[in-house]
Design an enzyme around this catalytic site. Sequence first.
Site, short mmCIF file in Angstrom:
data_model
loop_
_atom_site.label_atom_id
_atom_site.label_comp_id
_atom_site.label_asym_id
_atom_site.label_seq_id
_atom_site.Cartn_x
_atom_site.Cartn_y
_atom_site.Cartn_z
CG PHE A 149 -0.24 0.57 2.48
CD1 PHE A 149 0.08 1.94 2.83
CD2 PHE A 149 0.26 -0.50 3.30
CE1 PHE A 149 0.42 2.28 4.12
CE2 PHE A 149 0.69 -0.03 4.53
CZ PHE A 149 0.99 1.33 4.85
CB CYS A 281 10.19 -0.46 2.69
SG CYS A 281 10.99 0.20 1.16
CD GLU A 382 8.50 -2.99 8.36
OE1 GLU A 382 7.76 -3.83 8.03
OE2 GLU A 382 8.84 -2.13 7.60
P1 NAD Z 1 1.44 -6.57 3.18
O1 NAD Z 1 2.57 -7.81 2.91
O2 NAD Z 1 0.46 -6.64 4.00
O3 NAD Z 1 0.70 -6.63 1.57
C1 NAD Z 1 1.53 -6.66 0.41
C2 NAD Z 1 0.66 -7.31 -0.64
O4 NAD Z 1 0.40 -8.65 -0.35
C3 NAD Z 1 -0.60 -6.66 -1.01
O5 NAD Z 1 -1.07 -6.77 -2.30
C4 NAD Z 1 -1.75 -7.58 -0.23
O6 NAD Z 1 -3.08 -7.60 -0.70
C5 NAD Z 1 -0.82 -8.93 -0.27
N1 NAD Z 1 -1.35 -9.73 0.80
C6 NAD Z 1 -1.41 -9.13 2.14
N2 NAD Z 1 -1.62 -10.44 3.24
C7 NAD Z 1 -1.54 -11.53 2.33
C8 NAD Z 1 -1.81 -12.75 2.71
N3 NAD Z 1 -1.94 -13.25 3.82
N4 NAD Z 1 -1.43 -13.60 1.57
C9 NAD Z 1 -1.29 -13.41 0.37
N5 NAD Z 1 -1.18 -11.92 -0.07
C10 NAD Z 1 -1.28 -11.33 0.91
O7 NAD Z 1 2.15 -5.05 2.92
P2 NAD Z 1 1.56 -3.66 3.20
O8 NAD Z 1 1.19 -3.66 4.55
O9 NAD Z 1 0.67 -3.56 1.72
O10 NAD Z 1 2.77 -2.82 2.86
C11 NAD Z 1 3.82 -2.65 4.10
C12 NAD Z 1 4.95 -3.28 4.19
O11 NAD Z 1 5.66 -3.48 2.87
C13 NAD Z 1 5.99 -3.03 5.11
O12 NAD Z 1 6.29 -4.08 5.73
C14 NAD Z 1 6.99 -2.37 4.20
O13 NAD Z 1 8.43 -2.35 4.83
C15 NAD Z 1 7.01 -3.20 2.91
N6 NAD Z 1 7.77 -2.71 1.74
C16 NAD Z 1 8.94 -2.95 1.42
C17 NAD Z 1 9.72 -2.59 0.40
C18 NAD Z 1 10.86 -3.09 0.09
O14 NAD Z 1 11.18 -2.71 -1.15
N7 NAD Z 1 11.33 -3.94 0.68
C19 NAD Z 1 8.82 -1.51 -0.21
C20 NAD Z 1 7.70 -1.29 0.33
C21 NAD Z 1 6.97 -1.70 1.09
#
Ligand code: NAD
Length: 497
Positions: A149, A281, A382
């Site tokens: 997101f 992130c 985090e």
């Molecule tokens: P998230 O892991 O909750 O969701 C990411 C994606 O996975 C979304 O499209 C979501 O629909 C899907 N998803 C969520 N739960 C799922 C499940 N149980 N099974 C399958 N798919 C699922 O992450 P978020 O809250 O959207 O984003 C924030 C996180 O992303 C933070 O931990 C941040 O550090 C990380 N992030 C990392 C980077 C990087 O480059 N390393 C960049 C941006 C964000």
Amino acid sequence: MKTISHWIGGKPVEGVSGNYGPVYNPATGAQEKQVAFASAEEVDAAVRAAKEAFKEWGTSSLAKRTSVLFRYRELIDAHRDEIAQLITAEHGKVHSDALGEVARGLEIVELACGIPEKLKGELSTQVSTRVDVAAIRQSLGVVAGITPFNFPAMVPMWMFPLAVACGNTFVLKPSEKVPSAAFKLAELAAEAGLPDGVLNIVNGDKVAVDAILEHPDIAAVSFVGSTPIAKYIHTTGTANGKRVQALGGAKNHMLVLPDADLDLAADSAINAAYGSAGERCMAISVVVAVGDTADPLIGKIKERADKLRIGPGDDPASEMGPLITKVHRDKVASYVTGAAAQGADVVIDGTGYTVEGYEDGHWIGVSLLDNVTPEMDAYRDEIFGPVLSVVRVETYEQAIELMNNSPWGNGTAIFTRDGGAARRFQLEVEAGMVGVNVPIPVPVGYHSFGGWKDSLFGDHHIYGNDGVHFYTRGKVVTTRWPDPSDGGINLGFPSNH
Ligand code: NAD
């Protein structure tokens, strides 16, 4: 209420599963839209469209691909403001920050415009008599992306422009919390002349993600999100025979040595910890203060933090917006109260903050915690909010030990005037991206982005040369154009002569 649909085969496609998710405006707390949640059948429809489109796109000329990408670059440039507004309305970040993420995403489209240079391959002539060897890279087929997101436009743009430039077709599953910016990017791609089915979007939740991970016609998956889901995506995707790169969460440390410019360090800590309300992130969430730097540094950070203007992202006066959801806001606040209970000193308490006229928004102020120790939850987890922890250590060696004990290794930074110390840090720290007096060292598009340890699962970082490698596979062609003198029977293993 506006409904955001899927984008399949070059046009919007209404959801048929009957499942929808809410899309909130975090500044008002109101649900303003709903987004269709795809079933496995709807994901399959998108994959079929992508598979069909691959037949032509996969063999299209580089000139055709880049002409589309150059037009796409211009269209995104012309719509920067509109895309940024969509981001702010669903994510909450301030407009200038949203414009920044569009600009960083556009860098990858620009990289993709130069794809012929990246796909040139290698040729060795005369490796043996009249024998040449060429190494080429070819597209994979249908590939997929699953995005978080916190960067509704940039992270999708880390993936699909390069993937389609390499000749693949793409199925994107954006975050269900912020679906509109990616949808706009798909509309603009069609306007730029990207053939129908080359870029598809399925909105949804775990159901759509699992359908992607299990689909036999998807060759590779790029994922960016939290660590537990990244691990799950990597394990499940690779078990299903797919190439997977899964970027996870982070806990980025900023090391401040006693000789650092403390004003620069304080400015940087503020920008990197509280920008985008800490929902990056690459946000700095821990300052490691060496020797006697902690007291003056905390004083400078507090002085600056007290002046920050927090408000709706579409108000030009705001420097920081709300958090993504109420649930997340409450979770972030619990780390501040929890840290106090576990013995940290709360220098600034941002919990309970609200904005007049926007009382239902997902607000939290900035928090600053001192004397945080590695055992505390605020240090271990985090938080993904505007909470900055300060850990005090006596020496550089203690600092590096602390940092390298962290399970994450995304970004990190050192603040110092000592070139030797900075050099040592670059070599010793266990993280994928290092800043020297740069707090958020996100690599430019022509390098690659990626962390170490629990911040990335897979062998490839994202975009840059690693991105090109991820979205292509190698082939080596050995050629002989025979001379009349060639031939004859020889059952020995082919040798070069
Ligand atoms: P998230 O892991 O909750 O969701 C990411 C994606 O996975 C979304 O499209 C979501 O629909 C899907 N998803 C969520 N739960 C799922 C499940 N149980 N099974 C399958 N798919 C699922 O992450 P978020 O809250 O959207 O984003 C924030 C996180 O992303 C933070 O931990 C941040 O550090 C990380 N992030 C990392 C980077 C990087 O480059 N390393 C960049 C941006 C964000």
